[in-house]
Design a protein around this motif. Structure first.
Motif, PDB file in Angstrom:
ATOM      1  N   ARG A  83     -39.473   8.473 -24.033  1.00  0.00           N
ATOM      2  CA  ARG A  83     -39.530   7.799 -22.735  1.00  0.00           C
ATOM      3  C   ARG A  83     -38.142   7.868 -22.110  1.00  0.00           C
ATOM      4  O   ARG A  83     -37.254   7.095 -22.465  1.00  0.00           O
ATOM      5  N   ASP A  84     -37.948   8.797 -21.223  1.00  0.00           N
ATOM      6  CA  ASP A  84     -36.644   8.990 -20.614  1.00  0.00           C
ATOM      7  C   ASP A  84     -36.814   9.898 -19.415  1.00  0.00           C
ATOM      8  O   ASP A  84     -37.903  10.416 -19.157  1.00  0.00           O
ATOM      9  N   ARG A  85     -35.731  10.091 -18.700  1.00  0.00           N
ATOM     10  CA  ARG A  85     -35.754  10.936 -17.509  1.00  0.00           C
ATOM     11  C   ARG A  85     -34.764  12.080 -17.697  1.00  0.00           C
ATOM     12  O   ARG A  85     -33.610  11.850 -18.109  1.00  0.00           O
ATOM     13  N   THR A  98     -30.196  17.252 -20.255  1.00  0.00           N
ATOM     14  CA  THR A  98     -29.517  15.969 -20.385  1.00  0.00           C
ATOM     15  C   THR A  98     -30.451  14.863 -19.910  1.00  0.00           C
ATOM     16  O   THR A  98     -31.015  14.940 -18.807  1.00  0.00           O
ATOM     17  N   LEU A  99     -30.609  13.829 -20.737  1.00  0.00           N
ATOM     18  CA  LEU A  99     -31.499  12.727 -20.415  1.00  0.00           C
ATOM     19  C   LEU A  99     -30.694  11.534 -19.902  1.00  0.00           C
ATOM     20  O   LEU A  99     -29.519  11.364 -20.228  1.00  0.00           O
ATOM     21  N   ALA A 100     -31.344  10.700 -19.103  1.00  0.00           N
ATOM     22  CA  ALA A 100     -30.672   9.549 -18.507  1.00  0.00           C
ATOM     23  C   ALA A 100     -30.115   8.609 -19.573  1.00  0.00           C
ATOM     24  O   ALA A 100     -29.086   7.968 -19.364  1.00  0.00           O
ATOM     25  N   GLY A 101     -30.788   8.537 -20.722  1.00  0.00           N
ATOM     26  CA  GLY A 101     -30.345   7.662 -21.795  1.00  0.00           C
ATOM     27  C   GLY A 101     -29.135   8.170 -22.545  1.00  0.00           C
ATOM     28  O   GLY A 101     -28.653   7.501 -23.471  1.00  0.00           O
ATOM     29  N   GLY A 102     -28.642   9.350 -22.184  1.00  0.00           N
ATOM     30  CA  GLY A 102     -27.446   9.899 -22.806  1.00  0.00           C
ATOM     31  C   GLY A 102     -27.704  10.977 -23.839  1.00  0.00           C
ATOM     32  O   GLY A 102     -26.758  11.620 -24.313  1.00  0.00           O
ATOM     33  N   ARG A 103     -28.949  11.199 -24.181  1.00  0.00           N
ATOM     34  CA  ARG A 103     -29.276  12.203 -25.194  1.00  0.00           C
ATOM     35  C   ARG A 103     -29.255  13.605 -24.580  1.00  0.00           C
ATOM     36  O   ARG A 103     -29.620  13.802 -23.419  1.00  0.00           O
TER      37      ARG A 103
END
Length: 315
Positions: A83-85, A98-103
């Protein structure tokens, strides 16, 4: 299903978008034993609707239930879902996302199935009733409101087509010109509207009349109210194709926004970059989006297999 807990690593395929197209691609890839990650921002286009129609064997199912079932199905085959953007993507031999959560995650192939967003005309009360008795697609909702008094809110001369189409579901249809001048309608438009028995009402629509949580009429700027039970609108479709353009995919301008150039399988002009569902075109209903995702998933598996075999031959 993984919820932001898996370590950053590499996959064979990353699918951006957890709607019908993305989940369908993930299902095919999981069954093909491909290490796959689905990134889901949780913003399905059909969220306002209580039910989805026209999907064989799933007619009347709620969109939320449909997606929940899809997530359960892909999990059976080891497909991860986070669940991420996705906020950025780059090409570097494969694809880095690159995901909004930093991953940060990498993959050999990338599927963009981010869909589109509907922007409604700025009329008071419209957004609150969208998906209930303010509707956009007669194939999705026409049966449920059949034989009621319809209104069609014109936002361009193309709204004439919508008004004519919905007469298949009701013979009591009124076209509210709203921001369209009557002079913008062609003689052919006017002849067809007259033949279909669709009256044309000039004047800007100011809002809706609602009683007991039901649409009862359309209120014009002069204060007059026209009794209507369902109102069809044509939202402005805003495709979520920024990542595709950023990655260098060839784009084509349409009356409904900018979409990627794709082949019959969903492959863009960038090797290894695919588009599915409403990220590949405006008119994909849920069943079409799922089909597009399936087709892309199968094609990707074949691409990966042949690439690996070719690489082995060269060793």
């Amino acid at each position: 299903m993984t919820e932001n807990t898996a370590p950053a690593d590499s996959y064979e395929v990353i699918v951006i978008g957890g709607g019908a197209a993305g989940l369908s691609a993930g299902l095919v890839l999981g069954r093909a034993r491909r290490r796959t990650l689905v990134v889901d921002a949780g913003e399905p286009r059909n969220a306002p609707a209580a039910h989805m129609q026209g999907y064989l064997s799933r007619d009347g199912m709620s969109p939320a239930e449909f997606l929940a079932t899809g997530r359960e199905e892909i999990a059976r085959y080891g497909v991860e879902l986070v669940r991420d953007r996705a906020v950025d993507a780059a090409r570097d031999g494969g694809f880095t996302v690159t995901l909004a959560g930093g991953r940060t995650v990498r993959a050999r192939q990338l599927v963009v199935a981010t869909g589109l967003k509907d922007e409604l005309p700025p009329v008071e009360g419209l957004a609150e009733r969208f998906g209930r008795d303010v509707l956009h697609c007669p194939y999705c909702h026409g049966w449920e409101v059949r034989d009621q008094a319809f209104g069609v809110l014109a936002t361009s001369p193309m709204s004439v087509h919508q008004a004519l189409i919905v007469t298949q579901w009701s013979k009591d249809v009124t076209l509210f010109l709203h921001t369209v001048a009557e002079a913008e309608l062609s003689a052919e438009d006017l002849r067809r509207l007259a033949a279909a028995g669709v009256p044309v009402v000039p004047g800007e629509v100011a809002g809706l009349a609602v009683e007991d949580d039901r649409l009862t009429g359309v209120r014009l700027g002069d204060g007059s109210v026209h009794a209507r039970e369902a109102l069809f609108v044509a939202p402005r479709a805003v495709p979520r194709t920024d990542l595709l353009a950023r990655l260098g995919a060839g784009m084509t301008e349409t009356p409904f926004g900018s979409y990627p150039v794709v082949d019959g399988r969903g492959l863009t002009t960038v090797p290894g970059l695919w588009a599915a569902g409403n990220a590949s075109g405006f008119a994909e209903q849920v069943i079409n989006a799922a089909s597009r995702g399936y087709r892309a998933g199968a094609a990707i598996n074949g691409e990966l297999l042949m690439n690996d075999l070719d690489a082995a031959v060269q060793v």
